[in-house]
Write a protein that holds these residues in place. Sequence first.
Motif, short mmCIF file in Angstrom:
data_model
loop_
_atom_site.label_atom_id
_atom_site.label_comp_id
_atom_site.label_asym_id
_atom_site.label_seq_id
_atom_site.Cartn_x
_atom_site.Cartn_y
_atom_site.Cartn_z
N SER A 1 0.81 -1.22 0.00
CA SER A 1 0.00 0.00 0.00
C SER A 1 0.85 1.27 0.00
CB SER A 1 -0.93 0.01 1.21
OG SER A 1 -0.19 -0.06 2.42
N ASN A 2 2.16 1.15 0.22
CA ASN A 2 3.03 2.32 0.18
C ASN A 2 3.43 2.71 -1.24
OD1 ASN A 2 3.07 2.82 2.95
ND2 ASN A 2 4.80 1.42 3.31
N TRP A 3 2.96 1.98 -2.25
CA TRP A 3 3.33 2.26 -3.64
C TRP A 3 2.08 2.58 -4.45
CZ3 TRP A 3 8.43 2.68 -4.50
CH2 TRP A 3 9.30 2.07 -3.58
N ASP A 4 2.23 3.48 -5.41
CA ASP A 4 1.05 3.92 -6.16
C ASP A 4 0.42 2.82 -7.01
OD1 ASP A 4 3.11 3.75 -7.98
OD2 ASP A 4 2.66 5.65 -8.99
N LYS A 5 1.17 1.77 -7.33
CA LYS A 5 0.62 0.65 -8.10
C LYS A 5 0.10 -0.47 -7.18
CE LYS A 5 1.70 2.07 -12.36
NZ LYS A 5 2.30 3.38 -12.05
N GLU A 6 0.13 -0.20 -5.87
CA GLU A 6 -0.37 -1.16 -4.88
C GLU A 6 0.37 -2.51 -4.96
OE1 GLU A 6 -2.65 -0.78 -2.44
OE2 GLU A 6 -2.90 1.35 -2.87
N ARG A 7 1.64 -2.49 -5.27
CA ARG A 7 2.47 -3.69 -5.26
C ARG A 7 3.91 -3.31 -4.97
NH1 ARG A 7 5.53 -4.26 -9.88
NH2 ARG A 7 4.89 -3.11 -11.75
N VAL A 8 4.65 -4.30 -4.50
CA VAL A 8 6.06 -4.08 -4.19
C VAL A 8 6.86 -4.08 -5.49
CG1 VAL A 8 8.05 -4.96 -2.90
CG2 VAL A 8 5.74 -5.17 -1.95
N PRO A 9 7.84 -3.16 -5.67
CA PRO A 9 8.62 -3.12 -6.91
C PRO A 9 9.36 -4.44 -7.19
CG PRO A 9 8.97 -1.14 -5.61
CD PRO A 9 8.20 -2.07 -4.75
N CYS A 10 9.43 -4.77 -8.48
CA CYS A 10 10.22 -5.93 -8.87
C CYS A 10 11.40 -5.47 -9.73
CB CYS A 10 9.37 -6.95 -9.62
SG CYS A 10 8.78 -6.40 -11.22
N PRO B 1 16.36 -8.47 0.55
CA PRO B 1 17.13 -8.01 -0.61
C PRO B 1 16.22 -7.78 -1.82
CG PRO B 1 17.48 -10.36 -0.25
CD PRO B 1 16.67 -9.87 0.90
N HIS B 2 16.60 -6.78 -2.66
CA HIS B 2 15.81 -6.44 -3.85
C HIS B 2 16.76 -6.18 -5.02
CE1 HIS B 2 11.92 -5.92 -1.76
NE2 HIS B 2 12.68 -5.50 -0.74
N THR B 3 16.28 -6.51 -6.21
CA THR B 3 16.99 -6.19 -7.44
C THR B 3 16.20 -5.12 -8.16
OG1 THR B 3 17.79 -8.46 -7.61
CG2 THR B 3 17.92 -7.11 -9.59
N VAL B 4 16.87 -4.07 -8.58
CA VAL B 4 16.17 -2.94 -9.19
C VAL B 4 16.87 -2.55 -10.49
CG1 VAL B 4 15.34 -2.06 -6.97
CG2 VAL B 4 17.51 -1.26 -7.87
N THR B 5 16.06 -2.00 -11.40
CA THR B 5 16.62 -1.48 -12.65
C THR B 5 17.15 -0.07 -12.45
OG1 THR B 5 15.17 -2.84 -14.01
CG2 THR B 5 16.07 -0.86 -15.02
N GLY C 1 20.84 -8.73 6.11
CA GLY C 1 20.67 -9.43 4.85
C GLY C 1 19.92 -8.66 3.79
N ALA C 2 19.37 -7.49 4.13
CA ALA C 2 18.62 -6.68 3.16
C ALA C 2 19.58 -5.82 2.35
CB ALA C 2 17.60 -5.81 3.87
N GLY C 3 19.16 -5.42 1.15
CA GLY C 3 19.99 -4.56 0.32
C GLY C 3 19.43 -4.48 -1.09
N PHE C 4 20.18 -3.83 -2.00
CA PHE C 4 19.75 -3.65 -3.38
C PHE C 4 20.86 -4.08 -4.33
CE2 PHE C 4 17.27 -0.64 -0.90
CZ PHE C 4 15.99 -0.84 -1.39
N ALA C 5 20.43 -4.68 -5.42
CA ALA C 5 21.38 -5.07 -6.47
C ALA C 5 20.82 -4.58 -7.80
CB ALA C 5 21.56 -6.58 -6.49
#
Length: 476
Positions: free
Chosen positions: A34-43, A63-67, A82-86
């Motif tokens: 709910s914190n995102w305008d598309k109502e989903r977590v970014p992929c 952990p998340h992978t982002v463009t 263990g969390a982070g971004f790649a």
Amino acid sequence: MGSLLFLLGVLQLLAAARAAYKQWIPNTNFETASNWDKERVPCASDVIHFEKNKVLSVFVGSPHTVTEMFLPLNGELLLAPGAGFAAFDGSWDSGCGSGAVLRFADAEQRSWFDPALWKDVSPAGGREPARRIFSVDEERVPCQYDDVIFQPETSFRVNLDSSQPVIRLRSISLMGQELSSAEAWAEYLGGPSAPRQFHGNGTLQVTGARCPHSSGCACGNTQDGHRICASLLGAAGCPALPCQSPLRPLGHCCGVCGAVVTLDFTPDFDLQKYQDRVVQSWLSLPKYEGVQMAISKVHSAQTFLGLLPRGSVPVIQIVLVDGGAGEQAGTAAQQLATDLVGDIAQHGAALGISSSRMEVATGSTLGGQAGGRAARRIAAGTVLGLLSGLLVLGGILFLYRKGKLRPCPLHLHRLWDQAEDTASPEPASDKGFDNPMFDVEPLESGSVEEAPQELAPQAPPMFYLNPLYDPSETET
């Protein structure tokens, strides 16, 4: 060790009986859809946008992978172990297609005084059915002796705009640690996260103190009651109710159908014990299954003759509502209120209750409450008018005795004589008759003898012709 844990559990239950725990519901976590305008977590294929000028604290739990990701100028990412971004290079299937632009929601308007953003997590201790107990609206947000909880492993942003210089709390728990002293809270405020979590003109003050009175303590949110109601109702306003002249409990935004019992108490009154008595002796009965109760100490405004304010006094307010519809609305609550007042009449002294008053609004009440209030206002206005008149007369008497006011003689006897002359005219024979040929006013009685001497020298001789009299006949 087991006995120690048991003792700690007992102490927690005893503390819970005298304290309220309120938990903040929303968060600014990265993984909350709910914190995102598309109502989903970014992929991986998505482009992430945080508003450049928005101040944020965001907890990242995995952990998340982002463009691509655009960060705010003033913000922080709190990373769990263990969390982070790649970076995502597109060499594998992300499972979310070509991706989209996802924007983080604006959390600036989440107000501390919005009851919808808090929930009561007070441990019941197995003694009170939570579904039967509710709070008036001002007490649905943290009160001055409450414990506030922000869930562990969450981030948040709260607007503290307030009409109070400080917002007092007993303790506050955040990021898994409880802060219950002014020193510990001051240390946290000096850290990097606090300015990003709290904003607005209000200031939180942690006192570590519990309510010192067995009769309870007033919540302390009255100054921000308008903020609470504005957040709760918005533009919709209060809903229509089936009862005549709904009651408006102190600290509540809208009217209710049911009953309000107000108690005057003595130092022996124990709010928690009396609440337990009501729950066990009445609310547990099948006939009161649909009745809910709110009970707390409030400050009732006092007036002189119902019009002029003269401070306030603490009282215990009991609000009783039920789920009745139509003419049945509020009738079960009315019956319970009658039972409580009857019980107080018999056992009030032992309970620490000196007096009680009851107001009722049900679907079958035909304006009784409104009529009673109107009659009281009329009576108060009449008494006030009489007192005002006495004050004016007293002022006149005071000025007269001081010589500041001189009496003005009134010739009432002349007015009385004129009234008598008008009311009792003289007989017509005394005033004579009007002679069209002789224009002289009739004489007043009592002056008939004087009239010939006074009028003889002034009246010229008068003659007139008589057609029935021939002067020539007198010459023969």
